[in-house]
Design an enzyme around this catalytic site. Sequence first.
Site, PDB file in Angstrom:
ATOM      1  N   ARG A  59      11.096  -0.819  11.125  1.00 26.01           N
ATOM      2  CA  ARG A  59      10.050  -0.670  12.134  1.00 26.01           C
ATOM      3  C   ARG A  59      10.177  -1.744  13.211  1.00 26.01           C
ATOM      4  O   ARG A  59      10.454  -2.898  12.910  1.00 26.01           O
ATOM      5  CB  ARG A  59       8.671  -0.764  11.467  1.00 26.01           C
ATOM      6  CG  ARG A  59       8.256   0.546  10.825  1.00 26.01           C
ATOM      7  CD  ARG A  59       7.071   0.401   9.925  1.00 26.01           C
ATOM      8  NE  ARG A  59       5.988  -0.377  10.499  1.00 26.01           N
ATOM      9  CZ  ARG A  59       4.850  -0.626   9.863  1.00 26.01           C
ATOM     10  NH1 ARG A  59       4.660  -0.151   8.636  1.00 26.01           N
ATOM     11  NH2 ARG A  59       3.906  -1.329  10.439  1.00 26.01           N
ATOM     12  N   ARG A 110      -0.397  -9.549  13.272  1.00 30.70           N
ATOM     13  CA  ARG A 110      -0.993  -8.554  12.371  1.00 30.70           C
ATOM     14  C   ARG A 110      -1.815  -9.243  11.290  1.00 30.70           C
ATOM     15  O   ARG A 110      -2.886  -8.751  10.902  1.00 30.70           O
ATOM     16  CB  ARG A 110       0.112  -7.683  11.758  1.00 30.70           C
ATOM     17  CG  ARG A 110       0.618  -6.642  12.746  1.00 30.70           C
ATOM     18  CD  ARG A 110       2.023  -6.177  12.459  1.00 30.70           C
ATOM     19  NE  ARG A 110       2.146  -5.422  11.232  1.00 30.70           N
ATOM     20  CZ  ARG A 110       3.317  -5.098  10.671  1.00 30.70           C
ATOM     21  NH1 ARG A 110       4.443  -5.492  11.240  1.00 30.70           N
ATOM     22  NH2 ARG A 110       3.356  -4.399   9.575  1.00 30.70           N
ATOM     23  N   ARG A 122      11.598  -5.196   4.895  1.00 25.68           N
ATOM     24  CA  ARG A 122      11.244  -3.790   4.631  1.00 25.68           C
ATOM     25  C   ARG A 122      12.154  -2.813   5.369  1.00 25.68           C
ATOM     26  O   ARG A 122      12.479  -2.995   6.523  1.00 25.68           O
ATOM     27  CB  ARG A 122       9.791  -3.557   5.072  1.00 25.68           C
ATOM     28  CG  ARG A 122       9.402  -2.073   5.141  1.00 25.68           C
ATOM     29  CD  ARG A 122       7.916  -1.842   5.137  1.00 25.68           C
ATOM     30  NE  ARG A 122       7.214  -2.426   6.266  1.00 25.68           N
ATOM     31  CZ  ARG A 122       5.882  -2.493   6.344  1.00 25.68           C
ATOM     32  NH1 ARG A 122       5.125  -2.029   5.363  1.00 25.68           N
ATOM     33  NH2 ARG A 122       5.322  -3.036   7.391  1.00 25.68           N
ATOM     34  N   LYS A 134       0.835  -1.207   0.000  1.00 27.69           N
ATOM     35  CA  LYS A 134       0.000   0.000   0.000  1.00 27.69           C
ATOM     36  C   LYS A 134       0.872   1.260   0.000  1.00 27.69           C
ATOM     37  O   LYS A 134       0.688   2.153  -0.828  1.00 27.69           O
ATOM     38  CB  LYS A 134      -0.948  -0.005   1.219  1.00 27.69           C
ATOM     39  CG  LYS A 134      -1.880  -1.219   1.253  1.00 27.69           C
ATOM     40  CD  LYS A 134      -2.839  -1.179   2.429  1.00 27.69           C
ATOM     41  CE  LYS A 134      -2.195  -1.304   3.791  1.00 27.69           C
ATOM     42  NZ  LYS A 134      -1.517  -2.603   4.042  1.00 27.69           N
ATOM     43  N   ARG A 141      -9.906  -0.144   8.802  1.00 25.26           N
ATOM     44  CA  ARG A 141      -9.455  -1.516   9.035  1.00 25.26           C
ATOM     45  C   ARG A 141     -10.488  -2.346   9.783  1.00 25.26           C
ATOM     46  O   ARG A 141     -10.215  -3.517  10.087  1.00 25.26           O
ATOM     47  CB  ARG A 141      -8.182  -1.478   9.873  1.00 25.26           C
ATOM     48  CG  ARG A 141      -6.896  -1.643   9.067  1.00 25.26           C
ATOM     49  CD  ARG A 141      -5.750  -1.288   9.988  1.00 25.26           C
ATOM     50  NE  ARG A 141      -4.565  -2.042   9.777  1.00 25.26           N
ATOM     51  CZ  ARG A 141      -3.444  -1.518   9.237  1.00 25.26           C
ATOM     52  NH1 ARG A 141      -3.427  -0.300   8.775  1.00 25.26           N
ATOM     53  NH2 ARG A 141      -2.377  -2.256   9.154  1.00 25.26           N
TER      54      ARG A 141
HETATM   55  P1  ADP Z   1       2.106  -1.900   3.224  1.00 27.66           P
HETATM   56  O1  ADP Z   1       2.099  -0.389   3.187  1.00 27.66           O
HETATM   57  O2  ADP Z   1       0.903  -2.492   2.560  1.00 27.66           O
HETATM   58  O3  ADP Z   1       2.333  -2.443   4.594  1.00 27.66           O
HETATM   59  P2  ADP Z   1       4.694  -1.662   1.837  1.00 27.66           P
HETATM   60  O4  ADP Z   1       4.394  -0.790   0.672  1.00 27.66           O
HETATM   61  O5  ADP Z   1       5.420  -1.065   2.982  1.00 27.66           O
HETATM   62  O6  ADP Z   1       3.337  -2.394   2.338  1.00 27.66           O
HETATM   63  O7  ADP Z   1       5.500  -2.936   1.280  1.00 27.66           O
HETATM   64  C1  ADP Z   1       5.983  -3.951   2.163  1.00 27.66           C
HETATM   65  C2  ADP Z   1       7.371  -4.426   1.690  1.00 27.66           C
HETATM   66  O8  ADP Z   1       7.229  -5.147   0.456  1.00 27.66           O
HETATM   67  C3  ADP Z   1       8.354  -3.286   1.382  1.00 27.66           C
HETATM   68  O9  ADP Z   1       9.642  -3.691   1.771  1.00 27.66           O
HETATM   69  C4  ADP Z   1       8.252  -3.101  -0.135  1.00 27.66           C
HETATM   70  O10 ADP Z   1       9.492  -2.646  -0.691  1.00 27.66           O
HETATM   71  C5  ADP Z   1       7.956  -4.518  -0.595  1.00 27.66           C
HETATM   72  N1  ADP Z   1       7.060  -4.558  -1.786  1.00 27.66           N
HETATM   73  C6  ADP Z   1       6.022  -3.739  -2.059  1.00 27.66           C
HETATM   74  N2  ADP Z   1       5.406  -4.101  -3.214  1.00 27.66           N
HETATM   75  C7  ADP Z   1       6.084  -5.202  -3.671  1.00 27.66           C
HETATM   76  C8  ADP Z   1       5.936  -6.061  -4.818  1.00 27.66           C
HETATM   77  N3  ADP Z   1       4.954  -5.866  -5.727  1.00 27.66           N
HETATM   78  N4  ADP Z   1       6.796  -7.101  -4.936  1.00 27.66           N
HETATM   79  C9  ADP Z   1       7.774  -7.322  -4.015  1.00 27.66           C
HETATM   80  N5  ADP Z   1       7.968  -6.545  -2.906  1.00 27.66           N
HETATM   81  C10 ADP Z   1       7.125  -5.500  -2.736  1.00 27.66           C
HETATM   82  P1  ADP Z   2       1.049  -2.365   7.904  1.00 29.79           P
HETATM   83  O1  ADP Z   2       0.116  -2.032   6.783  1.00 29.79           O
HETATM   84  O2  ADP Z   2       2.430  -2.663   7.452  1.00 29.79           O
HETATM   85  O3  ADP Z   2       0.493  -3.376   8.855  1.00 29.79           O
HETATM   86  P2  ADP Z   2       0.536   0.197   9.287  1.00 29.79           P
HETATM   87  O4  ADP Z   2       1.624   1.178   9.306  1.00 29.79           O
HETATM   88  O5  ADP Z   2      -0.644   0.479   8.438  1.00 29.79           O
HETATM   89  O6  ADP Z   2       1.252  -1.147   8.876  1.00 29.79           O
HETATM   90  O7  ADP Z   2       0.026  -0.110  10.752  1.00 29.79           O
HETATM   91  C1  ADP Z   2       0.901  -0.364  11.821  1.00 29.79           C
HETATM   92  C2  ADP Z   2       0.090  -0.606  13.098  1.00 29.79           C
HETATM   93  O8  ADP Z   2      -0.638   0.583  13.428  1.00 29.79           O
HETATM   94  C3  ADP Z   2      -0.968  -1.696  13.002  1.00 29.79           C
HETATM   95  O9  ADP Z   2      -0.437  -2.984  13.290  1.00 29.79           O
HETATM   96  C4  ADP Z   2      -1.969  -1.233  14.062  1.00 29.79           C
HETATM   97  O10 ADP Z   2      -1.521  -1.548  15.364  1.00 29.79           O
HETATM   98  C5  ADP Z   2      -1.941   0.279  13.907  1.00 29.79           C
HETATM   99  N1  ADP Z   2      -2.932   0.788  12.945  1.00 29.79           N
HETATM  100  C6  ADP Z   2      -2.673   1.456  11.774  1.00 29.79           C
HETATM  101  N2  ADP Z   2      -3.810   1.809  11.162  1.00 29.79           N
HETATM  102  C7  ADP Z   2      -4.828   1.335  11.948  1.00 29.79           C
HETATM  103  C8  ADP Z   2      -6.252   1.364  11.849  1.00 29.79           C
HETATM  104  N3  ADP Z   2      -6.881   1.946  10.795  1.00 29.79           N
HETATM  105  N4  ADP Z   2      -6.963   0.777  12.844  1.00 29.79           N
HETATM  106  C9  ADP Z   2      -6.357   0.212  13.899  1.00 29.79           C
HETATM  107  N5  ADP Z   2      -5.036   0.137  14.051  1.00 29.79           N
HETATM  108  C10 ADP Z   2      -4.261   0.709  13.096  1.00 29.79           C
END
Ligand code: ADP
Ligand code: ADP
Length: 210
Positions: free
Chosen positions: A158, A169, A124, A15, A90
Amino acid sequence: MASSIVLFGPPGAGKGTQAGNIVSITGKPQVSTGDMLRAAVSAGTELGVEAKGYMDSGQLVPDEVIIGLIEERLTQSDAVNGVLFDGFPRTVAQAEALSHIAEVSIVIAIEVPDARIVERICGRYTCGGCGAVYHDTFNPTTNPGVCDHCGHTDMKRRADDNEGTVRNRLEAYHAQTSPLAAWYRKRDLFSAVNGDQGIDLVGEEIAALL
Ligand code: ADP
Ligand code: ADP
Ligand code: ZN
């Protein structure tokens, strides 16, 4: 056009990686509840102190806290034409609350099988200067430790990006977040893209929806 976009998907789906592209196409600012919560944790605000325990263990932060954050964010002037929500809503309760304060025109779901999630999250790292997202194997910086976008050299990992927390998660995602897919499908707002392919290909599928 004051409508907002929701970027939906499991943790590590890509995302944050895709958000920049959507922002440049639509001009809508990215609103990431995860980034907002991490900022509150680093600043040591009361909200940050409350949220930290949930985040560290991989549980969702309570709905009231998140809805309060979003209500406040949407009063800022850059949100008048709608925003790109990343990682929000979420839960169904968050989506219900959102439906009273903003119009959502499309929910873009990035679909990635669970088997891929752990390797994505555990590799990541992000730039401390501009927030650009990288991966040890799948998307490394061109020069080790130097951001391609802004040249900063402080790369961050992180605290919650470890295998144990990722399992929680993912469990939270399946139990509390994935039911939202049906909720948005019923309202004809849901579009899925295949997130299990290269970053550029995912970006092309998303751009075709905008
Ligand atoms: P989210 O915001 O949904 O948690 P991220 O954009 O931070 O996900 O991506 C999670 C990890 O996967 C990052 O290290 C990113 O570089 C990697 N990543 C994102 N998209 C892809 C893809 N299409 N293929 C392989 N790795 C990816
Ligand atoms: P990722 O997509 O990689 O799981 P985020 O950065 O979106 O990571 O979220 C990190 C943490 O922040 C989640 O595991 C949760 O604890 C909290 N969080 C983020 N967005 C929300 C939401 N919309 N509702 C509840 N918890 C949230
Ligand atoms: Zn950078």
